[in-house]
Design a protein around this motif. Sequence first.
Motif, short mmCIF file in Angstrom:
data_model
loop_
_atom_site.label_atom_id
_atom_site.label_comp_id
_atom_site.label_asym_id
_atom_site.label_seq_id
_atom_site.Cartn_x
_atom_site.Cartn_y
_atom_site.Cartn_z
N SER A 288 -56.13 -23.72 11.15
CA SER A 288 -57.31 -24.45 10.73
C SER A 288 -57.21 -25.89 11.24
O SER A 288 -56.14 -26.50 11.16
CB SER A 288 -57.40 -24.36 9.20
OG SER A 288 -57.44 -25.59 8.61
N PRO A 290 -59.06 -29.92 11.82
CA PRO A 290 -60.08 -30.83 11.32
C PRO A 290 -61.02 -31.29 12.44
O PRO A 290 -60.57 -31.73 13.49
CB PRO A 290 -59.25 -32.02 10.82
CG PRO A 290 -57.99 -31.99 11.63
CD PRO A 290 -57.76 -30.59 12.07
N VAL A 306 -66.46 -31.06 19.90
CA VAL A 306 -65.01 -31.00 20.08
C VAL A 306 -64.62 -31.21 21.53
O VAL A 306 -65.22 -30.62 22.44
CB VAL A 306 -64.49 -29.62 19.59
CG1 VAL A 306 -63.00 -29.49 19.82
CG2 VAL A 306 -64.83 -29.43 18.12
N LEU A 309 -58.48 -30.71 23.87
CA LEU A 309 -57.22 -31.45 24.01
C LEU A 309 -56.02 -30.53 23.86
O LEU A 309 -54.88 -30.96 23.96
CB LEU A 309 -57.15 -32.54 22.94
CG LEU A 309 -58.17 -33.67 23.08
CD1 LEU A 309 -58.12 -34.61 21.90
CD2 LEU A 309 -57.93 -34.46 24.37
N SER A 459 -58.53 -42.29 11.54
CA SER A 459 -57.64 -41.82 12.60
C SER A 459 -57.84 -40.32 12.77
O SER A 459 -57.99 -39.60 11.80
CB SER A 459 -56.20 -42.12 12.19
OG SER A 459 -55.34 -41.35 12.97
C1 FAD Z 1 -60.04 -36.31 10.37
C2 FAD Z 1 -60.08 -35.77 11.77
C3 FAD Z 1 -61.28 -35.57 12.38
C4 FAD Z 1 -61.32 -35.09 13.70
N1 FAD Z 1 -62.53 -34.91 14.30
C5 FAD Z 1 -62.57 -34.50 15.58
C6 FAD Z 1 -63.82 -34.30 16.23
O1 FAD Z 1 -64.89 -34.48 15.65
N2 FAD Z 1 -63.80 -33.87 17.52
C7 FAD Z 1 -62.63 -33.64 18.19
O2 FAD Z 1 -62.68 -33.26 19.36
N3 FAD Z 1 -61.44 -33.82 17.60
C8 FAD Z 1 -61.38 -34.23 16.31
N4 FAD Z 1 -60.17 -34.40 15.70
C9 FAD Z 1 -58.94 -34.10 16.47
C10 FAD Z 1 -58.70 -32.60 16.47
O3 FAD Z 1 -58.43 -32.14 15.16
C11 FAD Z 1 -57.51 -32.25 17.36
O4 FAD Z 1 -57.78 -32.72 18.67
C12 FAD Z 1 -57.30 -30.77 17.42
O5 FAD Z 1 -56.94 -30.27 16.16
C13 FAD Z 1 -56.23 -30.47 18.44
O6 FAD Z 1 -55.80 -29.12 18.32
P1 FAD Z 1 -55.41 -28.30 19.63
O7 FAD Z 1 -54.77 -27.03 19.25
O8 FAD Z 1 -56.60 -28.21 20.52
O9 FAD Z 1 -54.39 -29.25 20.36
P2 FAD Z 1 -52.84 -29.41 20.15
O10 FAD Z 1 -52.25 -29.69 21.48
O11 FAD Z 1 -52.29 -28.30 19.32
O12 FAD Z 1 -52.79 -30.71 19.25
C14 FAD Z 1 -53.01 -32.00 19.76
C15 FAD Z 1 -52.80 -32.97 18.58
O13 FAD Z 1 -53.83 -32.77 17.61
C16 FAD Z 1 -53.28 -32.85 16.28
N5 FAD Z 1 -53.51 -31.55 15.60
C17 FAD Z 1 -53.34 -30.33 16.14
N6 FAD Z 1 -53.64 -29.38 15.24
C18 FAD Z 1 -53.99 -30.04 14.11
C19 FAD Z 1 -54.38 -29.61 12.82
N7 FAD Z 1 -54.49 -28.33 12.50
N8 FAD Z 1 -54.64 -30.56 11.88
C20 FAD Z 1 -54.52 -31.87 12.17
N9 FAD Z 1 -54.17 -32.33 13.38
C21 FAD Z 1 -53.90 -31.43 14.34
C22 FAD Z 1 -51.81 -33.15 16.41
O14 FAD Z 1 -51.64 -34.56 16.31
C23 FAD Z 1 -51.48 -32.72 17.81
O15 FAD Z 1 -50.43 -33.47 18.34
C24 FAD Z 1 -60.11 -34.83 14.40
C25 FAD Z 1 -58.90 -35.02 13.76
C26 FAD Z 1 -58.87 -35.49 12.46
C27 FAD Z 1 -57.54 -35.67 11.80
#
Ligand code: FAD
Length: 462
Positions: A288, A290, A306, A309, A459
Amino acid sequence: MTSVARRPGPAAPVRSQVPGVKPQAVRSKAKPGFVLGVIAVGAVIVLALWWQDTTSVHGLGEWLTGAGRILGLLCGYGVVVLVALMARLPPVERGVGTDRLARWHAMGGRYVVSIVVAHGLLIVWGYAVTARTNVVNESGALLTQYPDVLMATVAGFLLLGVGIVSMRAARRRMRYETWYYLHFYTYLAIALAFSHQFADGASFINSLAARFWWSAMYLTVALLVLWYRVAVPWRDYVRHGFRVAGIRDEAPGVVSVYIRGNRLEELAAEPGQFFRWRFLDRSLWWSSHPYSLSAAPGRDMLRITVKDLGDHSRALRALRPGTRVWAEGPFGAFTANSYAPSRGAVLLAGGVGITPLRAMFASLPGRVTLIYRARSWRDIVFREELDAIARARGGRVHYVVGSRAELGTDPLTAPVLLSLVPGLHKQEAYVCGPAGMTESAVSALLAAGVPRRRIHYESFEF
Ligand SMILES: Cc1cc2nc3c(=O)[nH]c(=O)nc-3n(C[C@H](O)[C@H](O)[C@H](O)COP(=O)(O)OP(=O)(O)OC[C@H]3O[C@@H](n4cnc5c(N)ncnc54)[C@H](O)[C@@H]3O)c2cc1C
């Protein structure tokens, strides 16, 4: 409030305010100072119970053991606080903000792990001094003769392990999910240590008050976790029936996901807030993530946007309409609750940090200026929407595009901001973007005379 953004395909019109819904501003919020106060009062009660049950302390051995006991009690209490901070209590989430709670949790975790190590060392040393033996013999005796000490030792090592994998250097090397699921060992550690407190803790054996207080504390936090992390999301899943309605490309590597649901006004989500999304298809159901709402919530539709990344964010492009969604939220204190429309607001977005600010730009009343920082024009998302919102509401959008090297200067300094936003120092400021950009934007706002209490930022990293 006005929202003019056009939405593709199956989407119903976004409304910035849903009639009949109690605005979040009047929902209860626990301010950070209040939450810290409650935590401090709890610690004082824990120490007071120890004081009440400790009639006298004689000799070095007892002093060491006493210090070890106090640390043990603080450790037991600290673990409960750490879990409570992550219990997703709505007033705390709304009042403190999820990112700040996560920072408190991480900092508290470091203290608790240090305290647990010191607790073990002091107890062994104190017992060894009292029994006139060495610490190795005493450790062996404690592990074999005292009920539950072995289990508590395992619990201590589990906590230490979770602490080690949470250190920045270790965490950077592992997948977020691996780190997240390893964290669940904390619950096992708490369960293992709990009986040790009651069986061995001198403060518990003879004190009914202590037994009652500690049991009530553990039970309350366990129920809160079960309610807010399991029961409420399940209820919302059944009640709202979230499903993917459509996907739209917004820019290279950026997609919007539209999520349809029933009676969404009951969620009382606000622009600026986020949900934790679990898309129930074969490859994504187990994690899950955010993502913020990128448009003000409607009665039957939510939108997130989104940037790819990593694995999860990249996979969203392939979601099929109709996919069921488990959504937890809304969360976050990055909202317009303290905003007075007469003051006006400046919104500072960097990169994908535009998402919550896009929703706020469409819905904040008063004079609103959006400053959108991006490396290149290709990275700009929602350009048409933002321009249309600006026209419709009489707001302004400034696109600040290009790398620092290309621009030859830092584009977010106080003089630049003051030139873009007349009367900036009186306004409310909302910042969302990468850590470096957020830091320099906050410094520039302070230098431009915006009081710290009027600067809000979120953040995207927990
Ligand atoms: C409050 C909040 C709001 C966000 N809103 C947006 C948005 O509107 N649009 C958007 O593009 N991105 C948003 N993000 C960022 C987004 O959650 C991460 O880019 C995404 O979860 C990355 O997951 P991944 O598997 O693609 O990348 P990964 O390579 O797995 O992760 C990249 C980085 O994202 C973070 N991350 C990964 N999984 C999670 C998780 N389950 N929970 C928290 N952090 C995680 C970690 O810091 C990690 O190092 C938000 C993050 C937060 C905390």
